[in-house]
Every structure is written in C-alpha cells, then in structure tokens.
Design an enzyme around this catalytic site. Sequence first.
Site, PDB file in Angstrom:
ATOM      1  N   ARG A 184      -8.817 -20.499  53.116  1.00 36.56           N
ATOM      2  CA  ARG A 184      -7.897 -21.099  53.048  1.00 36.56           C
ATOM      3  C   ARG A 184      -7.531 -21.703  54.251  1.00 36.56           C
ATOM      4  O   ARG A 184      -6.845 -22.897  54.356  1.00 36.56           O
ATOM      5  CB  ARG A 184      -6.489 -20.417  52.456  1.00 36.56           C
ATOM      6  CG  ARG A 184      -6.247 -19.281  53.118  1.00 36.56           C
ATOM      7  CD  ARG A 184      -5.343 -18.240  52.404  1.00 36.56           C
ATOM      8  NE  ARG A 184      -6.356 -17.227  51.551  1.00 36.56           N
ATOM      9  CZ  ARG A 184      -5.940 -16.175  50.891  1.00 36.56           C
ATOM     10  NH1 ARG A 184      -4.824 -15.876  50.567  1.00 36.56           N
ATOM     11  NH2 ARG A 184      -6.749 -15.646  50.210  1.00 36.56           N
ATOM     12  N   LYS A 218     -15.377  -6.792  55.968  1.00 32.74           N
ATOM     13  CA  LYS A 218     -16.003  -6.447  54.778  1.00 32.74           C
ATOM     14  C   LYS A 218     -16.618  -5.322  54.546  1.00 32.74           C
ATOM     15  O   LYS A 218     -17.013  -4.659  55.448  1.00 32.74           O
ATOM     16  CB  LYS A 218     -16.646  -7.679  53.758  1.00 32.74           C
ATOM     17  CG  LYS A 218     -15.782  -8.978  53.771  1.00 32.74           C
ATOM     18  CD  LYS A 218     -17.069  -9.950  53.193  1.00 32.74           C
ATOM     19  CE  LYS A 218     -16.389 -11.306  52.738  1.00 32.74           C
ATOM     20  NZ  LYS A 218     -15.251 -11.158  51.724  1.00 32.74           N
ATOM     21  N   ASP A 228     -21.045 -18.400  50.633  1.00 32.41           N
ATOM     22  CA  ASP A 228     -19.674 -18.613  50.760  1.00 32.41           C
ATOM     23  C   ASP A 228     -19.253 -20.157  51.175  1.00 32.41           C
ATOM     24  O   ASP A 228     -18.553 -20.793  51.675  1.00 32.41           O
ATOM     25  CB  ASP A 228     -18.920 -17.935  51.845  1.00 32.41           C
ATOM     26  CG  ASP A 228     -17.517 -17.675  51.563  1.00 32.41           C
ATOM     27  OD1 ASP A 228     -17.113 -18.107  50.545  1.00 32.41           O
ATOM     28  OD2 ASP A 228     -16.790 -17.125  52.524  1.00 32.41           O
TER      29      ASP A 228
HETATM   30  N1  BES Z   1     -15.516 -15.427  50.398  1.00 27.15           N
HETATM   31  C1  BES Z   1     -14.914 -14.439  50.056  1.00 27.15           C
HETATM   32  C2  BES Z   1     -14.515 -14.629  48.492  1.00 27.15           C
HETATM   33  C3  BES Z   1     -15.556 -14.093  47.752  1.00 27.15           C
HETATM   34  C4  BES Z   1     -15.709 -12.819  47.054  1.00 27.15           C
HETATM   35  C5  BES Z   1     -16.449 -15.147  47.423  1.00 27.15           C
HETATM   36  C6  BES Z   1     -16.585 -12.695  46.305  1.00 27.15           C
HETATM   37  C7  BES Z   1     -17.614 -14.637  46.432  1.00 27.15           C
HETATM   38  C8  BES Z   1     -17.452 -13.393  46.245  1.00 27.15           C
HETATM   39  C9  BES Z   1     -13.011 -14.725  50.544  1.00 27.15           C
HETATM   40  O1  BES Z   1     -13.057 -15.372  51.855  1.00 27.15           O
HETATM   41  C10 BES Z   1     -12.338 -13.532  50.962  1.00 27.15           C
HETATM   42  O2  BES Z   1     -12.909 -12.717  51.466  1.00 27.15           O
HETATM   43  N2  BES Z   1     -11.426 -13.229  50.027  1.00 27.15           N
HETATM   44  C11 BES Z   1     -10.587 -12.199  50.000  1.00 27.15           C
HETATM   45  C12 BES Z   1      -9.024 -12.429  50.150  1.00 27.15           C
HETATM   46  C13 BES Z   1      -8.112 -11.258  50.616  1.00 27.15           C
HETATM   47  C14 BES Z   1      -8.452 -10.986  51.724  1.00 27.15           C
HETATM   48  C15 BES Z   1      -6.894 -11.687  50.109  1.00 27.15           C
HETATM   49  C16 BES Z   1     -11.153 -11.487  48.682  1.00 27.15           C
HETATM   50  O3  BES Z   1     -10.961 -12.113  47.719  1.00 27.15           O
HETATM   51  O4  BES Z   1     -10.903 -10.348  48.760  1.00 27.15           O
HETATM   52 ZN    ZN Z   2     -14.631 -16.530  52.282  1.00 32.89          ZN
HETATM   53 ZN    ZN Z   3     -13.408 -13.873  53.483  1.00 32.92          ZN
END
Ligand code: BES
Ligand code: ZN
Ligand code: ZN
Length: 502
Positions: free
Chosen positions: A352, A278, A289
Amino acid sequence: MFQVKKELDLTAEHEGLVIGLFDKPEKFSGHLANLDESFNGQLTELVKSGDISAKLKSISKVHSLEKIGAKRIWFVGLGKEKELSFDKLREAFGKLFKEVKGSKLTQAAIYLDSFVTDELDALDAAHALSEACELATYQFEGYRQKSNEPEKRLESLTVYSASDEEEGVKASLTVGYAFGKGTNSARTLVNTPGNMLTANDLANYAAELGAKYDFEVEILDKADIEKLGMGAFLAVNQGSAEPPKMIVLKYQGKEEWKDVIGLVGKGITFDTGGYSIKTKAGIVGMKTDMGGAAAVLGAMEIIGEIKPEQNVVAVIPSTDNMISGGAFKPDDVITSMSGKTIEVLNTDAEGRLVLADAVTYAKHHGAGYLVDVATLTGGVITALGLHTTGAMTNYEPLYEQVLEASMEAGEQMWQLPLFESEKERVRNSAVADLNNSPGREGHAIVAGAFIGEFAEGTPWVHLDIAGTATASKAHDLGPAGATGAMVRTLALFVERFEPIEK
Ligand code: BES
Ligand code: ZN
Ligand code: ZN
C-alpha cells in the site's frame, strides 16, 4: 499457427481432427453425418455406448483406421447446447489442447462449426479456441540443466469454418492468441525468481515492451523518485541493495490525451516483510509479489497488439522489501508524494505504501480513472479463498465496467465494502495523517481503504490478487504456478471502456 478454410474436407490428411459434440445427438447431421457414414454408422454406436462422450469437457479419442484423411479424431464433449457458455467453451478447448500437447502432434485440424450455438458464433468460438490454445499449453521453462521443453509441439491448426465472416474469424483467432500470449508473458514474469527479476530487470522488460509497441516509456531512477518526493515508495526500498524504479508506459489511442485510464501494478520483486519479518513458511513464494505489475504489463502487451481507441498510462512502482541497517522500521513516519504523512506500524504492509505514490503519480500523468492491481493481503485469501479476486471501489459505475470485463474474461471477482468506519481506522494515528496497518480485522479492506486515501476523488477500483495470482495445482487453462490473473480482465476493460459522465 492457424489457417482458415471454408469447407470441411474429410479426405484431407491431418494428424488429428477435432470435433465438438453436444449432448444427446439423436444422430449426426450435416458434415458429421458424412463422417459417420465413412465409419459405416459406427460413430453413432460409440456415442450410444459411451465410448465417445458428449459430457461437458470430456475428450474422447478415436483412431480413424484410414476411413478418413485424418489419422485420429478428438471429440470434445460440450454438454447441453443451450447451457454452453463462452467460459465453458474456453475451458473445454483448454482440456483439448492439454491432451493434444501430451500426444506430441505437430499438425491438426478443427471443425469450428461443430462448436457454434445460437449464443456463440464462429467469432466467439475462434477467440475461445486460440486463447485456450495459448493458455493451456503454457509451461515455465525453469533453469534445469536438462531442458523440459517438449520435443514436439503443435505448429499448425487448420480451422474449418463455413462462416461468411472469414476475415472476422481470422481476426478473432489473432485477438484470442494475443490475449493468451499477454497472459503467458505475465505468468513468466511472476514465475521468475527475485534474484533474476530485480526492479531494474522489470524496468528493462517494460522498456522493451514499450519499444516494440511504440509506447512512451518513462523509467524514474532513485534520484528522480527522490526529487518527486515519493517518500512512501522510497521507505520500502530503504533496506535494499537494489535501487527502486518507477516504471511508466503511455499508450495514446485517441487524438487527445483525455479520459485517461491509469493502470497501477504492485511491483515488489521480493517481499521479506522487512523488520516485521515474515515466517519461514510465509516468506516462500514472495517472488510473486509483483503479480500486479505483471498483470498490468501483460495487459499492455495485449493493448499494444489490439490497439484500442483508448488512452492508458501504466504505472509500476518496483523494488524489493528487504532488511538492513538502513531499512525502514515500525514507528517511522514517512511523507508520501501527496504530502500525506504515514505512521509505519508494519513494514510488511509495504504494498500500500508503494501504491500510494504510484496512484498519486498516475494522477500527475492525467489519469482520470484508476485501477490498481496488487498481491496485497493474506486477508483477501481468508475472505474470498484462492479463486476470487477481491475488489473495492469509490465509484460504482467504474467498478461495473471492470466487473463486466472480468465476467467476459472468465476471472472471478467479488466486491468488498468501503465504509467510513474502515477509512477512520486508516486515518487513526497519534503522529501522522494515516497509519499503514490498523490491525488484522478485515485487513484486506483496510489495505484497500489506505490506497483509496490517495485516489481521493478520482474514480478508482482496487483489485487484490494475493489469492488468484498463483494456482497450487494445474487447471484447464494452465499449469500450477502463476496464473496471469487480471491480465485479460484489464485488457478487456480498457478495450470496452466508456468514459463516465459525472
Ligand atoms: N505480499 C503480501 C501479501 C501476500 C500474502 C501476497 C500471501 C501473496 C500471498 C503483503 O505485502 C503482506 O505482507 N500483507 C500483510 C499485511 C499485514 C501486515 C497487515 C498480510 O496480508 O499479512
Ligand atoms: Zn507484499
Ligand atoms: Zn508485505
């Protein structure tokens, strides 16, 4: 906290007395007329001049100058009587309790009958009252050297209700309180930083909850998880110094273990994104999370309190998502417990993966209906904003029951579609059965579709709370920070659940 009394006694000594006020009272009637009389009709004048407002959710404080036993009166504006909903009433109570908290009183009374309408009886009002009291006054203690705990808090509230159903009012106060408390427990879990809430800590918390309510508790450690072949869950944990835990709580409210509801919550205690790391800005806040896990545990706490005639298995896969020489990588192919192989295209799409094995495991425990809850995607925030939980399903009749519960709980949700075209995108890999990240287009939907591959034929609802698990600013029913999203929806859904004939 709550004492119920039948007759409103205006001479009784209270630090404060709370009264509900509907729009356009021509003049006060009943007990309120007596009250107005004690003030020589001046309350009517104050309403006319607007110093006391009946506008929905406005709170007006009047000092009684010893004209009645209570030192002060709070009028809670309720708007037009016909338009008052349970939701709005709960929010109005929320605003009231925030004011009361600010005023540092320890004791007060409320005339509940002044909040009752043709649509909302004393039992509804009692539930809204106690739930709002808990939710609105919630505060996360934090870790400052100097405590921010208020020196004084409301300790006793006398509830005047002339309702014939005195026991019912008392029961509603207890139930509303349990709903508020379960939600607040979830908030505290979500607000707790990742270094203070590891998978092991979450497992210990769940075990304590289980001991308190007599749930069957099963905590799988790394060796158990390996034995069961949960390769998707293990891959996410691979880069971590903290071992994973698969947390299972079982509540049996029926004679037989049938019509079992599986509640599955994403328990990532911190999400760095892994090698698909990230950004500096995106990583902050990722202690939240495990919001799905918290929602499930909060709901289980309520279930333990209200003991519905239902069977529930809660399954929580918990780990952090970290980087190290041993961490999983893009291009890796992993094998889930179901046997399905997965090509990892993005290590940040880890939720997922852990949910895939958790859903499979919930079915192993006999779940015939599944609801998963997860802070799964930023995509759901793009699609629906920060106030609406995204939902998906493979079985509309089950979704209808979840939706119904969400409306009663006052938690917004909106359904996203699950078309074959998006299932195809998840099934598109040159080397495996599935891929975990088919691209950013509609990525809240493909994330849900991926989990659906593991629900298979079992009726299933997916709830993406990435937007709703936290609030950026304070609201009527709580402060900024964790909201406890979906705790009350899940608990109500379980309480009211009816098995579906297929
Ligand atoms: N934990 C994150 C999603 C999230 C984003 C939760 C903002 C709370 C606030 C999840 O694991 C994630 O990183 N999702 C990615 C998916 C992508 C890599 C396809 C996302 O949403 O960017
Ligand atoms: Zn996550
Ligand atoms: Zn993630």
